[in-house]
Design an enzyme around this catalytic site. Structure first.
Site, short mmCIF file in Angstrom:
data_model
loop_
_atom_site.label_atom_id
_atom_site.label_comp_id
_atom_site.label_asym_id
_atom_site.label_seq_id
_atom_site.Cartn_x
_atom_site.Cartn_y
_atom_site.Cartn_z
N TYR A 279 0.85 -1.19 0.00
CA TYR A 279 0.00 0.00 0.00
C TYR A 279 0.89 1.24 0.00
O TYR A 279 1.42 1.64 1.03
CB TYR A 279 -0.89 -0.02 1.24
CG TYR A 279 -2.07 0.90 1.19
CD1 TYR A 279 -1.91 2.27 0.96
CD2 TYR A 279 -3.36 0.44 1.39
CE1 TYR A 279 -2.99 3.13 0.92
CE2 TYR A 279 -4.46 1.29 1.37
CZ TYR A 279 -4.26 2.63 1.13
OH TYR A 279 -5.33 3.48 1.09
N TYR A 327 -1.31 4.12 -10.34
CA TYR A 327 -2.42 3.34 -10.91
C TYR A 327 -3.75 3.97 -10.51
O TYR A 327 -4.47 4.52 -11.33
CB TYR A 327 -2.31 1.89 -10.46
CG TYR A 327 -3.54 1.03 -10.72
CD1 TYR A 327 -4.23 1.11 -11.92
CD2 TYR A 327 -3.99 0.12 -9.76
CE1 TYR A 327 -5.36 0.32 -12.14
CE2 TYR A 327 -5.08 -0.68 -9.98
CZ TYR A 327 -5.77 -0.57 -11.17
OH TYR A 327 -6.88 -1.36 -11.39
#
Length: 383
Positions: A279, A327
């Site tokens: 993350y 992304y």
């Protein structure tokens, strides 16, 4: 005491929807679209789902509203909210419930329309009474504090932080679904507008819409479904604090604990992992997690990511989708780390596919480095 059911459950569907900007969709709409896509991959229908796991950004009763939206009446619901790590905890809970026979098909879903709804990061957490007088920018000031400490203690540099952002962008250039697909240079990251010292705007995640969903079943059933199963080998988590001012050590996260337990459950070592998804809400995250997950020693994360080591063609493929930095980042990114792990192990990642990937690690982060969750997945050859 019985341990984690290694390889007894599998992911049979993994999908995304609305990544980038999805005008006209509410968060629940996006989550439902991703869920239908994931179920279709597995040859299943919403009516087959009897366990529902969801944590929507602005709906504290999402376990009820999403079940109603899908027209299902599940035996189990889980609306656990630990921030971006929640979905890896959902995965752990679903694996245990499936193995115990409490359910047969588990759906884990998430959706957010934060980019088109507000255009900024949304937060449902309270302000700390101890930190509020200093007027921090939440959450970035908390991560900036960890970055500053790591730089002071270990000599980590802004250029090393920039290596993380550039590697993520290089992966995103190979991902047609990625939001940020313009080339990015180290100097552009280092010289970008400062947001919270020492983190500049290129050290920060995107603000996007998007949804993700995965479908899980027991391994024996998974082998009869149309997709290539990805087996859940481990899932572990740890909580160390809520507010950054209470973090025991600004340079060591709970990933050191969750990662160690996940490796033990899976019976693998860091050097066995083929592809890593962490993350990366901020560049410091990737460095901290690579250290705490034992891919390098504490304090060596900055040097570890230099020279494109985690970029395409590097020794360790990290955040192969482009991550939260390039992304997408629709409020919480944890479920997307699982989806990309599945795609890599199924061999369907296109130009960014890591050759012969058999073991993947996904790691979620919640709060301000507060909640950490690690999962390890494998192909049938790793059972």
């Amino acid at each position: 005491m019985q341990g984690f059911p290694r390889g007894k459950t599998a992911i049979v569907g993994a999908a995304t929807f609305g990544v980038g900007k999805a005008p006209g969709f509410e968060a629940i709409d996006l989550a439902a679209r991703a869920s239908l896509l994931a179920l279709a991959q597995a040859g299943l229908q919403p009516a087959d789902v009897d366990a529902l796991y969801i944590a929507q950004p602005q709906d504290t009763l999402a376990g009820l509203s999403f079940a109603e939206y899908l027209g299902i009446q599940p035996k189990l619901t889980d609306n656990n909210r630990t921030g971006g790590s929640a979905f890896l905890l959902h995965l752990s809970h679903a694996a245990l419930a499936l193995d115990a026979g409490l359910c047969d098909v588990a759906l884990i879903a998430y959706g957010s329309n934060q980019a088109t709804a507000t255009g900024k990061l949304q937060s449902t957490s309270r302000s700390s009474v101890y930190e509020a007088p200093y007027k921090p920018l939440r959450p970035i000031s908390s991560y900036a504090l960890a970055a500053a400490r790591h730089m002071h203690q270990y000599g980590t540099t802004k250029r090393q932080l920039a290596e993380v952002a550039v590697a993520a962008r290089r992966w995103a250039l190979l991902n047609p679904e990625a939001v940020a697909r313009e080339p990015l240079a180290i100097d552009s990251v280092v010289n970008a507008r400062m947001v919270s010292d020492p983190l500049g705007v290129r050290d920060c995640c995107l603000v996007t819409d998007g949804a993700a969903a995965i479908v899980m079943t027991r391994a024996d059933r998974a082998r009869d479904l149309p997709t290539r199963p990805v087996y859940v080998l481990a899932a572990a988590s740890a909580v160390t604090h809520a507010d950054i001012s209470s973090m025991p050590d600004l340079t060591t996260t709970g990933a050191a604990e969750s990662g160690a337990r996940a490796y033990a459950q899976a019976g693998v070592r860091p050097c066995d992992i083929d592809v890593v998804q962490v993350y990366d809400a901020f560049t410091i995250n990737t460095i901290l997690f690579l250290e705490d997950l034992a891919f390098c020693a504490k304090g060596e994360g900055g040097a570890f990511v230099e020279d494109g080591r985690i970029a395409p063609g590097g020794a360790l493929p990290v955040n192969t989708s482009g991550g939260g930095l390039s992304y997408c980042h629709p409020g919480m990114f944890g479920l997307f780390t699982i989806v990309e792990s599945v795609r890599q192990l199924q061999g369907v990642a296109g130009d960014r596919q890591v050759p012969d990937a058999k073991l993947a690690l996904a790691h979620g982060n919640g709060g301000v480095l507060s909640s950490q969750a690690t999962a390890i997945f494998g192909t049938a050859s790793k059972l």
